[in-house]
Motif scaffolding. Structure first.
Motif, short mmCIF file in Angstrom:
data_model
loop_
_atom_site.label_atom_id
_atom_site.label_comp_id
_atom_site.label_asym_id
_atom_site.label_seq_id
_atom_site.Cartn_x
_atom_site.Cartn_y
_atom_site.Cartn_z
N ILE A 138 -107.71 62.75 18.87
CA ILE A 138 -107.15 63.91 19.56
C ILE A 138 -105.86 63.43 20.20
O ILE A 138 -105.84 62.40 20.89
CB ILE A 138 -108.13 64.48 20.59
CG1 ILE A 138 -109.38 64.99 19.87
CG2 ILE A 138 -107.46 65.60 21.40
CD1 ILE A 138 -110.47 65.50 20.79
N VAL A 139 -104.79 64.14 19.91
CA VAL A 139 -103.45 63.71 20.26
C VAL A 139 -102.73 64.84 21.00
O VAL A 139 -102.92 66.01 20.69
CB VAL A 139 -102.67 63.33 18.98
CG1 VAL A 139 -101.23 62.99 19.27
CG2 VAL A 139 -103.37 62.19 18.26
N ARG A 140 -101.88 64.47 21.94
CA ARG A 140 -101.03 65.43 22.65
C ARG A 140 -99.59 65.18 22.22
O ARG A 140 -99.17 64.03 22.14
CB ARG A 140 -101.18 65.24 24.15
CG ARG A 140 -100.50 66.29 25.00
CD ARG A 140 -100.79 66.13 26.48
NE ARG A 140 -102.24 66.08 26.70
CZ ARG A 140 -102.86 65.16 27.44
NH1 ARG A 140 -102.18 64.20 28.05
NH2 ARG A 140 -104.16 65.17 27.59
N THR A 141 -98.84 66.27 21.97
CA THR A 141 -97.44 66.14 21.59
C THR A 141 -96.68 67.41 21.89
O THR A 141 -97.28 68.50 21.94
CB THR A 141 -97.29 65.79 20.09
OG1 THR A 141 -95.93 65.48 19.82
CG2 THR A 141 -97.74 66.93 19.19
N ALA A 142 -95.37 67.28 22.05
CA ALA A 142 -94.49 68.44 22.18
C ALA A 142 -93.88 68.80 20.84
O ALA A 142 -93.14 69.78 20.73
CB ALA A 142 -93.38 68.14 23.20
N LEU A 143 -94.20 68.03 19.79
CA LEU A 143 -93.65 68.27 18.46
C LEU A 143 -94.27 69.51 17.82
O LEU A 143 -95.44 69.82 18.06
CB LEU A 143 -93.89 67.06 17.56
CG LEU A 143 -93.30 65.73 18.00
CD1 LEU A 143 -93.74 64.62 17.06
CD2 LEU A 143 -91.78 65.81 18.09
N SER A 144 -93.50 70.16 16.98
CA SER A 144 -94.02 71.29 16.19
C SER A 144 -94.96 70.76 15.12
O SER A 144 -94.98 69.54 14.84
CB SER A 144 -92.86 72.03 15.51
OG SER A 144 -92.32 71.22 14.47
N PRO A 145 -95.74 71.63 14.47
CA PRO A 145 -96.59 71.14 13.38
C PRO A 145 -95.80 70.41 12.28
O PRO A 145 -96.22 69.34 11.83
CB PRO A 145 -97.25 72.41 12.84
CG PRO A 145 -97.32 73.32 14.03
CD PRO A 145 -96.03 73.04 14.78
N ALA A 146 -94.66 70.94 11.87
CA ALA A 146 -93.86 70.28 10.83
C ALA A 146 -93.33 68.94 11.31
O ALA A 146 -93.34 67.95 10.56
CB ALA A 146 -92.71 71.19 10.39
N GLN A 147 -92.88 68.87 12.55
CA GLN A 147 -92.40 67.60 13.10
C GLN A 147 -93.54 66.60 13.22
O GLN A 147 -93.35 65.41 12.98
CB GLN A 147 -91.77 67.83 14.47
CG GLN A 147 -90.47 68.60 14.44
CD GLN A 147 -90.03 69.02 15.84
OE1 GLN A 147 -90.84 69.36 16.70
NE2 GLN A 147 -88.71 69.01 16.06
N LEU B 272 -115.02 64.20 14.41
CA LEU B 272 -114.54 65.23 15.33
C LEU B 272 -115.69 65.75 16.20
O LEU B 272 -115.52 65.96 17.40
CB LEU B 272 -113.88 66.38 14.57
CG LEU B 272 -113.36 67.52 15.44
CD1 LEU B 272 -112.39 67.02 16.50
CD2 LEU B 272 -112.72 68.59 14.58
N ALA B 273 -116.86 65.91 15.60
CA ALA B 273 -118.02 66.38 16.37
C ALA B 273 -118.43 65.36 17.44
O ALA B 273 -118.97 65.74 18.48
CB ALA B 273 -119.19 66.69 15.44
N GLU B 274 -118.18 64.07 17.21
CA GLU B 274 -118.41 63.05 18.25
C GLU B 274 -117.54 63.32 19.47
O GLU B 274 -117.99 63.18 20.60
CB GLU B 274 -117.98 61.66 17.75
CG GLU B 274 -118.92 60.90 16.93
CD GLU B 274 -118.33 59.53 16.57
OE1 GLU B 274 -117.29 59.09 17.12
OE2 GLU B 274 -118.93 58.89 15.71
N LEU B 275 -116.27 63.64 19.21
CA LEU B 275 -115.29 63.79 20.27
C LEU B 275 -115.35 65.15 20.95
O LEU B 275 -115.22 65.25 22.16
CB LEU B 275 -113.87 63.63 19.71
CG LEU B 275 -113.46 62.28 19.23
CD1 LEU B 275 -112.05 62.33 18.66
CD2 LEU B 275 -113.53 61.27 20.35
#
Length: 162
Positions: free
Chosen positions: A60-69, A127-130
């Motif tokens: 699981i990641v946090r970013t200000a980037l768009s999906p394409a970026q 993903l279900a773990e997290l």
């Protein structure tokens, strides 16, 4: 944002797990902040089960980037780790997939959420773990149910604690 990581070749690293750990460490270089990560999972190679076994996990990641970026950033990380795109489903040093980008739903050159991730136990299991209650933006199903109903990679299992 959810990123799936996988490989079945260690490349220059001592193990597939070491390569995946290094890929996680490279995320911040591309503006991707690691928030949480799963254990590593193992599964038979596909479509040829005689190939080297896969290692997979989810971050699981946090970013200000768009999906394409974000996808472009993931591709740059893959390239840094020796990923050469060629034959589909060929053995690889690193595969980073953009599984979901918030609640975004895109259906153009870039498809988000990932069009097949919900079918893959080696993605939905980690993903279900997290985040077992994470809701798929299209189907409305939670991760724990998607993992239980996954049809691809049914042999996938957690192999290493983080």
């Amino acid at each position: 944002m959810i990123v799936a990581l996988g490989c079945n070749l260690a490349g220059a690293y001592t193990s597939r797990e070491a390569l995946l750990e290094a890929a996680l460490a490279a995320l911040p270089d591309e503006g991707l902040e690691l928030v949480a990560r799963s254990t590593w999972w193992g599964s038979a190679a596909w479509p040829d089960p005689e190939g080297p076994e896969y290692r997979n996990g989810v971050a699981i990641v946090r970013t200000a980037l768009s999906p394409a970026q974000t996808l472009a950033a993931l591709h740059r990380i893959e390239a840094r780790f020796g990923r050469a795109r060629g034959e589909a489903n060929a053995p690889r040093t690193l595969d980073l997939d953009l599984v979901a980008h918030g609640r975004s739903v895109l259906d153009g050159d870039l498809i988000v959420p990932h069009p097949r991730a919900h079918e893959r136990l080696f993605v939905m299991g980690p993903l279900a773990e997290l985040a077992p209650a994470w809701i798929h933006p299209v189907s409305g199903e939670p991760a724990f149910r998607l993992a239980a109903n996954a049809t691809v990679g049914r042999d996938a299992r957690s192999i290493a604690k983080v």
